[in-house]
Design a protein around this motif. Structure first.
Motif, short mmCIF file in Angstrom:
data_model
loop_
_atom_site.label_atom_id
_atom_site.label_comp_id
_atom_site.label_asym_id
_atom_site.label_seq_id
_atom_site.Cartn_x
_atom_site.Cartn_y
_atom_site.Cartn_z
N UNK A 72 0.85 -1.18 0.00
CA UNK A 72 0.00 0.00 0.00
C UNK A 72 0.89 1.23 0.00
N UNK A 73 0.32 2.34 -0.47
CA UNK A 73 1.11 3.57 -0.51
C UNK A 73 0.24 4.73 -0.07
N UNK A 74 0.88 5.74 0.51
CA UNK A 74 0.13 6.91 0.97
C UNK A 74 -0.33 7.75 -0.22
N UNK A 75 -1.39 8.51 0.01
CA UNK A 75 -1.90 9.38 -1.06
C UNK A 75 -0.85 10.39 -1.50
N UNK A 76 -0.03 10.86 -0.55
CA UNK A 76 0.95 11.90 -0.92
C UNK A 76 2.26 11.30 -1.44
N UNK A 77 2.30 9.98 -1.56
CA UNK A 77 3.49 9.36 -2.11
C UNK A 77 4.67 9.35 -1.15
N UNK A 78 4.46 9.74 0.09
CA UNK A 78 5.56 9.84 1.04
C UNK A 78 5.87 8.54 1.77
N UNK A 133 -20.68 9.65 -2.26
CA UNK A 133 -20.65 10.20 -0.90
C UNK A 133 -19.58 9.51 -0.06
N UNK A 134 -19.22 8.26 -0.42
CA UNK A 134 -18.14 7.59 0.31
C UNK A 134 -16.86 8.41 0.22
N UNK A 135 -16.72 9.13 -0.88
CA UNK A 135 -15.53 9.95 -1.05
C UNK A 135 -15.55 11.10 -0.03
N UNK A 136 -16.71 11.72 0.13
CA UNK A 136 -16.83 12.80 1.11
C UNK A 136 -16.75 12.26 2.54
N UNK A 137 -17.08 10.99 2.65
CA UNK A 137 -17.07 10.34 3.94
C UNK A 137 -15.65 10.03 4.43
N UNK A 150 -9.03 11.35 5.45
CA UNK A 150 -8.13 11.37 4.30
C UNK A 150 -8.48 12.47 3.30
N UNK A 151 -9.59 13.18 3.55
CA UNK A 151 -10.08 14.12 2.56
C UNK A 151 -9.05 15.19 2.20
N UNK A 152 -8.35 15.69 3.23
CA UNK A 152 -7.35 16.72 2.97
C UNK A 152 -6.22 16.16 2.12
N UNK A 153 -5.82 14.93 2.44
CA UNK A 153 -4.74 14.30 1.68
C UNK A 153 -5.17 14.10 0.23
N UNK A 154 -6.44 13.73 0.04
CA UNK A 154 -6.93 13.53 -1.33
C UNK A 154 -6.91 14.87 -2.07
N UNK A 172 -12.31 2.52 2.42
CA UNK A 172 -10.91 2.10 2.47
C UNK A 172 -10.45 1.63 1.10
N UNK A 173 -11.33 0.90 0.42
CA UNK A 173 -10.97 0.43 -0.93
C UNK A 173 -10.91 1.59 -1.92
N UNK A 174 -11.76 2.58 -1.72
CA UNK A 174 -11.72 3.74 -2.61
C UNK A 174 -10.39 4.47 -2.46
N UNK A 175 -9.96 4.64 -1.22
CA UNK A 175 -8.67 5.30 -0.99
C UNK A 175 -7.54 4.46 -1.58
#
Ligand code: SF4
Ligand code: SF4
Ligand code: SF4
Lengths: 377, 259
Positions: free
Chosen positions: A286-292, B22-26, B30-34, B145-148
């Protein structure tokens, strides 16, 4: 065996055993009732053990039942096995971090916690010995497994009755615990509450036994304990003829029985998950969203999945027939070639926890009896 | 170090309930990271801001139920470098695919005051029946979790880890007690695609098949077992007639138990 190797514990003595192990820094796991089954979990004392419970098991069926006594170990094995602690379902292998300057990898540290297992059955000790051959020896020994295994304190229990899907007698793995334990218990009836014949199987066990409140063994304690184990041995729910089983399976990959079992098999993988010797894993990254950061996790895999035998271009075992045949042939036959032992200890879990009740002993018998018939005109 | 252009993300809706997007908004944590990793260029459910295509990644929710949508998805495909469908509607046609086995005009005539205003197709079909799809994420709704995982895999240029094995495998990894074997509760986890984390069996219920068929489902064998645990022919028919009813193995098994 000297007198310091054996004694008799009351239920309070057993409580003292659990408390002493905890005080010595062990994380104590044992059987307990949860969600309609006897599972392995943290236990704080005798009160957490399944007093007065038993299990009725058959192919595809498990039911908890009340006993008419207060036995603490009056059942057999459930859906869990000790492998969930020694070889956990998921564990991180390493982590990686990337900064402007460098890419660093950090291996997961070896576990610091030591486990004490209460109520380990003879077949389960045999299963641990089989997994030791996979993980603990040779050039590719797994240090994490070794650390867990070496640190573990095993309190075995001799079975006083067998379950409906048990066949340890056929597999020569039980029901009497012979080795691989620190202490062993045999539950025997004495007056109102059962008592426990306790025997040391290691120096660590002997040391601990010396610190427990117990009484000396009397001749009839031994007789009662022997009778209990003999009772279990005579009561096996299943049998499996192991004579020549390796050749029987290896030489019959095209037996029509494989098609019949494939028509029933769901390829769900439950049998491999509950089996105390199945050891296969896969790795997931798995990898972080920010690639870090990134990490790699190991998790139990099953030879019933398509991914398991996926190589470039596809899955080698695409049919459920190929997958069931691989599983059973490995367990009972090719495990011998690979590890010089059977891969099956006769615990019966795969029979009980298969949602459609496929029975490994029945499948082996079908192949054998058919061939016997064919060779006799 | 040159800063990389953030990939442009678009989220599209077709015939669906919005639950998956809405799962994305949920994804609160992680929303900020996305938002830091991608430019949210089009996401009507979240913002009215709109950045023109082309898009690096399109997440598509919903099934195709109108001629207009059949056209619109071609347009989305043309503007998207990667197209990932999310949820049972987009990957299997959703519960609205029940219309595939019925007469839609009979429905519209009872449901709407003016059925003549309704212009709809006789079927509800997955996105992949209309345009090439790069990845399908199962579930009704999808698991966040799977979406992320899908998003971070896309960003890292790797394959997402969303195994196609049975729910049972995840159920056992969790240490659950099997509700079928220990309680006699019917469960379709053995033929269902993993991904939810075995939620229902964790709460003492049988699996409802929200993630659709697993990689090699043997539904016929499971149905015999469901019957043994007391399900009637009609109940077995209905258990496959839910969110993934048009997925072939479920469609076929429902049909075999048709009245
Ligand atoms: S194959 Fe079945 S009976 Fe044998 S050890 Fe594994 S789970 Fe137990
Ligand atoms: S033998 Fe039973 S438990 Fe194993 S994969 Fe087949 S159906 Fe599942
Ligand atoms: S509860 Fe359902 S999903 Fe879980 S192991 Fe049993 S049959 Fe499979």
């Amino acid at each position: 065996m000297t007198s310091s190797d054996r004694a008799v514990l009351t239920r309070d003595g057993l409580d003292a055993l659990i408390a002493t192990l905890a005080a010595d820094g062990y994380r104590v796991y044992g059987p307990t009732v949860r969600d309609g089954a006897i599972v392995y979990d943290d236990i704080a004392g005798v009160a957490d053990l399944p007093a007065g419970w038993t299990d009725e098991q058959d192919a595809g069926s498990y039911r908890l039942k009340r006993r008419d006594d207060d036995a603490l170990f009056g059942y057999v094995v459930g859906p869990h096995s000790w492998k969930k602690y020694l070889h956990p379902p998921r564990r991180r292998l390493w982590r990686a971090a990337k900064t402007e300057e460098a890419l660093t990898f950090t291996a997961e540290p070896e576990p610091a916690e030591r486990f004490a297992f209460i109520g380990v059955r003879s077949c389960e000790i045999a299963a641990m010995a089989i997994q030791d051959k996979v993980f603990a020896v040779g050039d590719y020994a797994d240090p994490q497994y070794r650390a867990r295994r070496d640190g573990a304190f095993v309190v075995a229990v001799n079975c006083g009755e067998a379950g409906g899907t048990c066949f340890c007698v056929s597999m020569k793995t039980g029901p009497h615990v012979m080795s691989g334990f620190d202490l062993s218990l045999t539950e025997i009836e004495r007056g109102d509450l059962p008592v426990y014949l306790i025997e040391a199987g290691s120096d660590a066990g002997r040391d601990l036994l010396a610190r427990l409140p117990c009484r000396p063994v009397e001749a009839n304690d031994i007789t009662a304990a022997d009778a209990a184990v003999a009772h279990a041995a005579a009561q096996m729910g299943r049998t499996l003829e192991t004579d020549g089983i390796r050749d029987l399976l290896v030489n019959n990959p095209d037996h029509p029985r494989w098609d019949e079992v494939a028509a029933r098999c769901l390829t769900c993988g439950n049998c491999t998950m509950v089996c105390p010797t199945c050891f296969c894993t896969t790795t997931e990254d798995s990898s972080d969203l920010d690639g870090g950061g990134a990490e790699r996790t190991q998790r139990w895999d099953s030879c019933f999945t398509l991914d398991f035998s996926y190589i470039h271009g596809g899955s080698v075992r695409s049919s459920s027939k190929a997958r069931y045949r691989q599983w059973m042939t490995h367990k009972l036959a090719t495990w011998w070639d690979q590890f010089d032992t059977s891969g099956c200890v006769g615990c019966g879990r795969c029979i009980t926890w298969c949602p459609v009740g496929i029975d490994i002993t029945e499948e082996a018998r079908a192949i054998r009896s058919d061939l016997t018939r064919e060779t006799k005109p | 170090m040159a800063t990389r252009r953030k990939p442009k993300l678009a989220v599209w809706k077709f015939a669906s309930c919005d639950g998956c997007q809405l799962s994305l908004l949920d994804c609160e944590d992680e929303l900020l990271a996305i938002a830091g990793a991608v430019e949210i260029a089009y996401f009507a459910e979240a913002t009215s801001a709109f950045v023109k295509g082309p898009y690096d990644l399109s997440l598509v929710e919903g099934s195709i139920t109108t001629a207009h949508d059949a056209e619109r998805i071609r347009n989305v495909r043309a503007k998207s470098k990667a197209l990932v469908t999310i949820g049972a509607c987009a990957t299997a046609g959703g519960v609205q695919a029940l219309r595939n086995f019925a007469d839609v005009e009979a429905f519209t005539s009872v449901v709407y005051a003016h059925p003549e205003y309704i212009s709809t197709l006789g079927t509800s079909t997955p996105i992949a029946a209309h345009v090439p799809v790069d990845f399908e994420l199962r579930g009704c709704p999808i698991d966040k979790g799977q979406l992320i995982e899908v998003l971070s895999a896309f960003l890292a240029g790797r394959k997402p880890v969303t195994p196609a094995h049975s729910v049972c495998l995840d159920c056992k990894l969790k240490g659950n007690v099997c509700v079928t074997v220990a309680h006699g509760t019917p469960c379709i986890g053995p033929v269902t695609h993993a991904g939810c984390g075995a939620i229902c069996p964790s709460y003492d219920r049988g699996c409802y098949g929200c993630f659709g068929p697993m990689e090699t489902p043997n539904a016929a064998a499971l149905s015999r077992e469901l019957a043994r645990h007391g399900m009637s022919r009609d109940q077995i028919h209905r258990v496959y007639r839910t969110f993934n009813t048009a997925a072939e193995p479920f469609r076929e098994e429902a049909e075999r138990h048709g009245s």
